[in-house]
Motif scaffolding. Sequence first.
Motif, PDB file in Angstrom:
ATOM      1  N   THR B 370       0.748  -1.150   0.037  1.00  0.00           N
ATOM      2  CA  THR B 370      -0.270  -0.169   0.163  1.00  0.00           C
ATOM      3  C   THR B 370       0.809   1.220   0.104  1.00  0.00           C
ATOM      4  O   THR B 370       1.903   1.393   0.872  1.00  0.00           O
ATOM      5  N   PRO B 371       0.475   2.204  -0.942  1.00  0.00           N
ATOM      6  CA  PRO B 371       1.483   3.372  -1.022  1.00  0.00           C
ATOM      7  C   PRO B 371       1.187   4.229   0.253  1.00  0.00           C
ATOM      8  O   PRO B 371       0.196   4.536   0.934  1.00  0.00           O
ATOM      9  N   ARG B 372       2.413   4.823   0.810  1.00  0.00           N
ATOM     10  CA  ARG B 372       2.423   5.697   2.002  1.00  0.00           C
ATOM     11  C   ARG B 372       2.942   7.144   1.789  1.00  0.00           C
ATOM     12  O   ARG B 372       2.522   7.963   2.413  1.00  0.00           O
ATOM     13  N   GLY B 373       3.558   7.186   0.678  1.00  0.00           N
ATOM     14  CA  GLY B 373       4.182   8.399   0.075  1.00  0.00           C
ATOM     15  C   GLY B 373       5.290   8.566  -0.916  1.00  0.00           C
ATOM     16  O   GLY B 373       5.543   7.644  -1.409  1.00  0.00           O
ATOM     17  N   PHE B 374       5.763   9.706  -0.727  1.00  0.00           N
ATOM     18  CA  PHE B 374       7.438   9.945  -1.615  1.00  0.00           C
ATOM     19  C   PHE B 374       8.347  10.613  -1.087  1.00  0.00           C
ATOM     20  O   PHE B 374       8.101  11.160   0.074  1.00  0.00           O
ATOM     21  N   SER B 375       9.468  10.190  -1.441  1.00  0.00           N
ATOM     22  CA  SER B 375      10.737  10.982  -0.918  1.00  0.00           C
ATOM     23  C   SER B 375      10.849  11.824  -2.041  1.00  0.00           C
ATOM     24  O   SER B 375      10.809  11.627  -3.190  1.00  0.00           O
ATOM     25  N   TYR B 376      11.687  13.270  -1.804  1.00  0.00           N
ATOM     26  CA  TYR B 376      12.171  14.098  -2.862  1.00  0.00           C
ATOM     27  C   TYR B 376      13.574  14.250  -2.514  1.00  0.00           C
ATOM     28  O   TYR B 376      14.263  14.498  -1.169  1.00  0.00           O
ATOM     29  N   HIS B 399       0.578  10.078   2.854  1.00  0.00           N
ATOM     30  CA  HIS B 399       0.747  11.097   3.945  1.00  0.00           C
ATOM     31  C   HIS B 399       2.217  11.407   4.039  1.00  0.00           C
ATOM     32  O   HIS B 399       2.471  12.276   4.697  1.00  0.00           O
ATOM     33  N   GLN B 400       3.243  10.616   3.750  1.00  0.00           N
ATOM     34  CA  GLN B 400       4.450  10.460   4.181  1.00  0.00           C
ATOM     35  C   GLN B 400       5.306  11.078   3.143  1.00  0.00           C
ATOM     36  O   GLN B 400       5.462  10.705   2.128  1.00  0.00           O
ATOM     37  N   TRP B 401       5.475  12.412   3.137  1.00  0.00           N
ATOM     38  CA  TRP B 401       6.479  13.174   2.069  1.00  0.00           C
ATOM     39  C   TRP B 401       7.535  13.556   2.770  1.00  0.00           C
ATOM     40  O   TRP B 401       7.525  14.579   3.562  1.00  0.00           O
TER      41      TRP B 401
END
Lengths: 474, 474
Positions: B370-376, B399-401
Amino acid sequence: MKQHFLWLFSALALFSCTQKESTTNTISKTSFTKDSTTIKKVFDAALTDGQAYEWLRELTTDIGHRMSGSAQAQEAVEWGEQLMKDQGFDKVWLQPVMVPHWVRGEKEVANYTINGQKIDVPVCALGGSIATPSNGVTAEVIEVFSIEEAEKLGDKLKGKIVFFNRPFDATLVNTFAAYSGCVKQRGEGAKTAGPFGAVATIVRSMSSSINDYPHTGGMGYGDIPSDQYIPSAAISTLAAEKLSKHLKENPNLKFYLKQSCKTLPDAPSFNVIGEITGSEFPNKYITIGGHLDSWDLGQGAHDDGTGVVQSMEVLRLFKETGIKPRHTLRAVLFMNEEFGLRGGIKYADEAKLKNEIHVAAIESDAGGHTPRGFSYDGNKENVDEFMSWKPLFEPYGLHQWDIGYAGADIGPLKNKTISLSGYRPDSQRYFEYHHSANDTFDKVNARELHLGAAAMTSLVYMMDKYFDVEPVKK
Amino acid sequence: MKQHFLWLFSALALFSCTQKESTTNTISKTSFTKDSTTIKKVFDAALTDGQAYEWLRELTTDIGHRMSGSAQAQEAVEWGEQLMKDQGFDKVWLQPVMVPHWVRGEKEVANYTINGQKIDVPVCALGGSIATPSNGVTAEVIEVFSIEEAEKLGDKLKGKIVFFNRPFDATLVNTFAAYSGCVKQRGEGAKTAGPFGAVATIVRSMSSSINDYPHTGGMGYGDIPSDQYIPSAAISTLAAEKLSKHLKENPNLKFYLKQSCKTLPDAPSFNVIGEITGSEFPNKYITIGGHLDSWDLGQGAHDDGTGVVQSMEVLRLFKETGIKPRHTLRAVLFMNEEFGLRGGIKYADEAKLKNEIHVAAIESDAGGHTPRGFSYDGNKENVDEFMSWKPLFEPYGLHQWDIGYAGADIGPLKNKTISLSGYRPDSQRYFEYHHSANDTFDKVNARELHLGAAAMTSLVYMMDKYFDVEPVKK
């Protein structure tokens, strides 16, 4: 993914957690730091020494499924009582409750023939349904997609097997919303079609996936006269897709259904209750619950073995981490959530009879997957306080704090002062298992289960600290 | 959980989504509404008509694992090329790259005897390791918990099998952080112990759970002379726990290890690349990638079959939903991430040689949950813009960026202007499967996989709309 650059990643991940933890919020800074430390202690204990997973193994693989009124349900009662005694909870007892006692009987049979080929249909009777005649029922099938559509067809249902085939809406990210969108055809199909002279109903299984597991669940005849009762069964989603296609090829195909389920007289059973006495308000209660009964397919692992073991684990984690609750904490293993809610109703009735003051209640009955958040359904004075706790839980992946439905078993406790909350784990896989032979121990992940128990414990810690039956005092 | 009160719950859940979608943010209101509508279209398409899961079934069960240089890796190259051609992408081609070619040889053997009982140890050679002598190696075991501890022991390692037994830190909620905390002992154990005269290293498998699957992975000898190379293998976490206990009972027990792996000459292989040409900037690129190679145990499902099919699905979803990208989108199936990163390096080198302008890149190599977010991880001008997109993704559970590491294969593209992002799904189960025979198709859930593809597509849509190599223009 290999180790490349992961040292850096790790450092950054930790940095990002620290950032989040220092987010300002409506709890005073001092409390935030202290609560954050306590919550970290709870999660550390659950993740390194969690017991819930091994308890779940016992409940689901040693005992197995636990239909209300069954011998296994009684075994589970004794198991839960003994386990809580072994944990040294301050008080452990059984609360008697009479429960419905429905039995499935012989393995159900369903089939039809199309283009000279016999199609065997994976099928299971719905809980509460009557049997077919002993040699089964054979009839043409009429496919509908809602209760309303069946009602409109009226007398055209006469002599037919009514096939409710509304699928889950796959675009709803929350699969419980998809379930809600079509479960009415399972619960009310027979009571709708029976009075029009239909001979049976079959319903597409309530599942988000296409496979050959039929999913059972409760149904009811409401107030219709008993001579209008008709047998009601669920077929697998894959069989439903096939049948729908075949009905387009031959609308007159004959469907055969045989089931021998029946309802026996109500049986004696119990809610299982364990307590840790509150240091400040021993006569005010916070209830933490899941339901001990399950359907009679699979092992009742995600529904609701996980809620049962998490509820007991909450009390154990209070003991292990040395947190002394102000209010009395009760782990309640409710009996008969699935098919009557007798345990939940009994628990609330007795609480009222005894004038017990219930401050808060939390229920885990949405599976044992990775925690995503909590719902709040309680007194208005506490809602802002409850929502302000979110930053404490975000480092553990709980971002979804919603106002709404908390749980079936704690629902009857609702009054003007209590704060109810529902534990909300990730929902993507839940309806692949729910009420089917696929709901087994191996579908549960230990870390996900223990994260959930830690999240619930942390929420109970906060409720115990900041809530009372009077408006919040700080 | 049954249907009780769920109609209410459904309505409230939807209400709560609506609330979130209307959150104010730094994107102008008009764009927010429009982008929100486009993103909903992407998710709806992925959830109702996603192809990634069936593609993954082909890749993992028809082809199976895909070790760099193997016949299956070549099969996978041809499969990916054909699939992207069948999808009607504007351009599909193979980018040649030479890759390391290490082969496992015969099934490894490890055992020891304690209290007269022979203990068979689940074991696998680490990628890049040399073989033992053909009759194996037998020696006493010295247990350590870090590279640093091994270095301190120095000459005491002579003649010994060095057993690196540092476990995952279970208290880290992000399991990648736990992996980072102990993977060095796998990668650098042999190059540390070899120069001190150790005869082999065995390492506790890099896993969050205790079971009998050994987990392989890359190791290297660095700059040490080849006569100091020693064989290096992983044992299961359960075997590591047992061995540790048995060493306390008998520190002189003799451990036997036999493996026949070897490194062959580099082999020719390919990155597989498919493009949709940009409408406005056809010569500026956004890369979406996962790695096609895997380890040679299991089926390489979560690592990284899911990233491969999600990357191709991103382009397919652009086509299905009719979104015309301004920049050219490239799905890149990288070869040899696991053991050399040759594909990622080659792709960046060629981009530089051809003076290609790369605007952004996104990598999916953390499993298909399940997707939780992305890193940048990219240019500073875009970071605030990137972070401002979070409210668009929260209704879908992202929600996790975070600021941080994006991915191994896209890492070599990094420069002052590009914006890199890493897809971050839920991490709780990943290291139970990673690099082991347990990483199979049945561990992947279709909805979770398709939600991830939709999230990636939505992010690419936003990057394509708002990013350029120059600072953001709006």
